[in-house]
Design a protein around this motif. Structure first.
Motif, short mmCIF file in Angstrom:
data_model
loop_
_atom_site.label_atom_id
_atom_site.label_comp_id
_atom_site.label_asym_id
_atom_site.label_seq_id
_atom_site.Cartn_x
_atom_site.Cartn_y
_atom_site.Cartn_z
N VAL A 492 15.70 51.94 17.54
CA VAL A 492 16.61 52.97 18.06
C VAL A 492 17.32 53.70 16.81
CG1 VAL A 492 18.52 51.27 18.32
CG2 VAL A 492 18.42 53.35 19.84
N ALA A 493 17.84 54.70 16.99
CA ALA A 493 18.54 55.48 16.14
C ALA A 493 19.62 56.40 16.83
CB ALA A 493 17.79 56.32 15.11
N SER A 494 20.64 56.79 16.26
CA SER A 494 21.89 57.38 16.72
C SER A 494 22.14 58.68 16.02
CB SER A 494 23.09 56.73 17.05
OG SER A 494 24.23 57.41 17.39
N PRO A 515 25.99 54.67 12.52
CA PRO A 515 26.37 56.22 12.85
C PRO A 515 25.69 57.31 11.92
CG PRO A 515 28.07 55.00 11.86
CD PRO A 515 27.20 54.08 12.29
N GLN A 516 25.12 58.27 12.66
CA GLN A 516 24.61 59.24 11.45
C GLN A 516 25.00 60.95 11.80
OE1 GLN A 516 20.39 58.22 10.38
NE2 GLN A 516 20.44 57.05 12.36
N MET A 517 24.49 61.73 11.43
CA MET A 517 25.07 63.12 11.52
C MET A 517 24.35 63.57 12.88
SD MET A 517 24.54 66.29 8.76
CE MET A 517 25.50 65.37 7.78
N LEU A 518 25.14 64.79 13.28
CA LEU A 518 24.63 65.32 14.58
C LEU A 518 23.32 66.34 14.13
CD1 LEU A 518 28.05 66.92 15.86
CD2 LEU A 518 26.53 65.60 17.17
N LEU A 519 22.48 66.50 15.38
CA LEU A 519 21.58 67.22 15.05
C LEU A 519 21.75 68.82 14.89
CD1 LEU A 519 19.01 65.56 17.59
CD2 LEU A 519 18.86 65.36 15.08
#
Length: 626
Positions: A492-494, A515-519
């Motif tokens: 899974v990735a967010s 946590p990662q950047m918005l698409l």
């Protein structure tokens, strides 16, 4: 006093009319119970007409709960000091008659309004007296011997008194009560309508029609209001036909001043349909339905085409018993009413068409069904915030990839408008396409990020949309169930999304991704996934920010790991129970209504039943939301 309590809805006037006709026929003079009132049909009609005005004003304008009461009242013909000098008590209500004085018998009707919210003294200026329009006031002044308003705590009472002696006084034939007859025109033959003139009562009646019909978004409700507006003011009965999509006419509404004749009238009118292509707005003579009124031999009937925007949308029929020809005033007023009804029908049909288109488009934005995963229970909660919408900026999906792998996603488009809904469908279908091309979690997010960045840049350059309107947060993962030992391998990735939470069997709650950047923000961004084994008895909770950012003043639900604490209390619950508990917690966190889309996805690994273990036991069935 006979009394009935009615809810404040469109059926209240009809119920009140039936009650009054039945009650007045049963009431007797108080001083002589065996004697029946001498009130005749005309007096009953007057009482029903005035009560109908009051009930219609209360329901349409005030939104009250109403009580309707009536009684036969005996009072002295020449008051001798009792009450306030006009036969009424000092509180405004009819007073009891003194003894040994010549008496007259009257009919007294009271309409009591109670506000459903609050118990304090209501503002008299905002009550029924203020909502009653000029036509209703004119009817009260013409027909009632006396009338008044009494304000009490939490209620308002409007009463009127009808003198039974008025039965013996002749009433000239002409237009309906409260509507003045058109002045005679010296150069016109008798019977033809005179030119339009300034008629205050007619103008106030048309203003009331416009006010009631404006904003109605259901064409059948428009026709129902039309019947109650015209009967018994302008006609004894009324019918409204509406055109259908196949070019025919359907009888939408039939109304009669005596409700027991409505069914008979409908059967008679359905024998002959008006033509659906008439574009003339002038009245057309219509044959009198012989079965329309069982008590009177005949009368005059007119048909008024409902024409608006260059098309015929139906027909309005009215009939008046016992009259060979309707007056010019009635014809002109009904023509004006027909124009307003036609426009209201057009407005309602436009709304219905747009709502149908919107519903059809929204149905394609979300999956029609969810895949069942062996060894994993699933549950979905989805609540868009937009009124009348089934889809918002949040979206979800769960679909198979081959025989042993399943993909799941939960996303949120920036915004809650129709533009956000369009991006919802684009993103969900694009994820499915990329997954079927064999892209894993990280590669799929990389390519989706590029697509969203290009789409956003094009929208800014071509349509001038503000930057950021196409940003997207997404939680995307893959499941590979283990048919031997149970559980599933999860990757899974967010991307800018609230992190998924993993609940262990011992109550431990940990984030399942980073946590990662918005698409759509940075085309060069790279995304990374986390993998772990979801053991039997463990639960994976995925939510949108409609849950985590639920506010109560300056606090949010997820402050101080509030969502993790909530999930920690769900040990031992199934997927559906966990989803429902999270939904209720979001709603109960604040007394204010939720102003954001809300979506919850729960995945629970369940034990694998081995052969011979608990004979007859059935595997758990995956939960698929309606």
């Amino acid at each position: 006093m006979s009394r009935i309590r009615l809810p404040a809805d469109e059926l209240a006037p009809s119920a009140a009319r039936r009650f009054l006709r039945a009650a007045l026929s049963e009431l007797s003079v108080p001083t002589a119970p065996a004697a029946r009132t001498t009130a005749g049909e005309r007096l009953v009609d007057d009482a029903v007409l005035l009560a109908d005005e009051l009930l219609t004003a209360a329901v349409a304008h005030g939104g009250f709960e109403v009580d309707v009461g009536c009684r036969i009242d005996v009072r002295p013909e020449h008051p001798n000091g009792t009450g306030n000098g006009d036969g009424h008590g000092n509180d405004g209500f009819p007073a009891a008659p003194p003894q040994n004085v010549a008496q007259q018998v009257d009919v007294v009707v009271e309409v009591v309004h109670r506000r459903l919210s609050g118990t304090g003294q209501d503002d008299p200026g905002g009550g029924l007296r203020d909502n009653l329009r000029g036509h209703g006031l004119r009817l009260l002044s013409v027909l009632a011997e006396s009338w008044g308003v009494t304000y009490r705590q939490a209620e308002e009472t409007v009463w009127f008194r009808l003198d039974t002696r008025s039965e013996a006084r002749p009433r000239p034939d002409g237009p309906p009560y409260g509507v003045p007859a058109a002045p005679a025109h010296p150069s016109r033959p008798p019977g033809l309508p005179a030119p339009d003139s300034a008629e205050p009562a007619g103008a106030s009646f048309l203003a009331e029609v416009s006010e009631l019909l404006t904003g109605q978004l259901d064409e059948d409700l428009v026709t129902a209001l039309t019947g109650q507006l015209l009967v018994p003011r302008l006609a004894d009965w009324c019918a409204v036909w509406l055109t259908t999509t196949n070019g025919r006419m359907r009888l939408s509404r039939v109304w009669h001043r005596d409700e027991q004749h409505i069914r008979t009238l409908r059967l008679a009118l359905e024998q002959e349909r008006p033509p659906p292509t008439t574009l003339s707005t002038t009245a057309i003579t219509w044959p009198w339905p012989e079965r329309a009124d069982l008590t009177e031999p005949g009368g005059s009937a007119l048909m008024f085409p409902l024409v608006a925007s260059g098309r015929c949308h139906g027909a309005l029929l009215i009939g008046r018993a016992g009259q060979p020809r309707m007056t010019g005033t009635v014809v002109r007023l009904t023509q004006d009413v027909a124009r307003r009804v036609a426009q209201a029908v057009v407005t309602a049909r436009h709304y219905t068409r747009q709502a149908d288109i919107s519903q059809s488009l929204q149905r394609r934005q979300l999956p029609t069904s969810l895949a069942a995963i062996p060894g994993v229970d699933t549950a979905i909660v989805y609540e868009p915030s937009g009124e009348g919408q089934t889809v918002g900026g949040d979206f979800y999906d769960l679909f198979p990839m081959g025989e042993s792998r399943w993909c799941f996603l939960l996303g949120d488009v920036c915004g809650h408008d129709l533009e956000a809904m369009s991006v919802t469908g684009l993103a969900r279908h694009l994820v499915r396409l990329l997954a079927r091309e064999g892209h894993g979690v990280e590669a799929l997010l990389d390519r989706l990020n590029i697509a969203m960045s290009e789409e956003g840049a094009e929208a800014v350059a071509v349509t001038g949309e503000p930057a950021g309107s196409r940003f997207l947060s997404l939680l995307y993962g893959e499941l590979e169930p283990d048919p031997v030992s149970g559980g599933a391998r999860v990757t899974v990735a967010s991307a800018g999304h609230p992190l998924p939470l993993r609940l262990s069997a011992d109550g431990t709650v940990t984030p399942a991704a980073e946590p990662q950047m918005l698409l759509g923000v940075d085309e060069q961004a790279e995304f990374h996934a986390n993998s772990f084994h979801l053991a039997p008895g463990e639960t994976l909770l995925c939510v949108t920010d409609g849950v985590t950012e639920r506010r109560r003043g300056n606090r949010q639900l997820d402050d101080n790991d509030g969502l993790a604490e909530l999930l920690r209390g769900c040990v031992g619950l199934g997927a559906k129970a966990v989803a429902e508990r999270v939904r209720k917690a979001a709603h109960n966190f604040s007394p204010d209504p939720i102003d954001d889309d809300l979506a919850v996805l729960v995945l629970e690994a369940v034990p694998v039943l081995r052969p011979g273990a608990e004979a007859g036991a059935a595997p758990r069935t995956p939960v698929v939301p309606a």
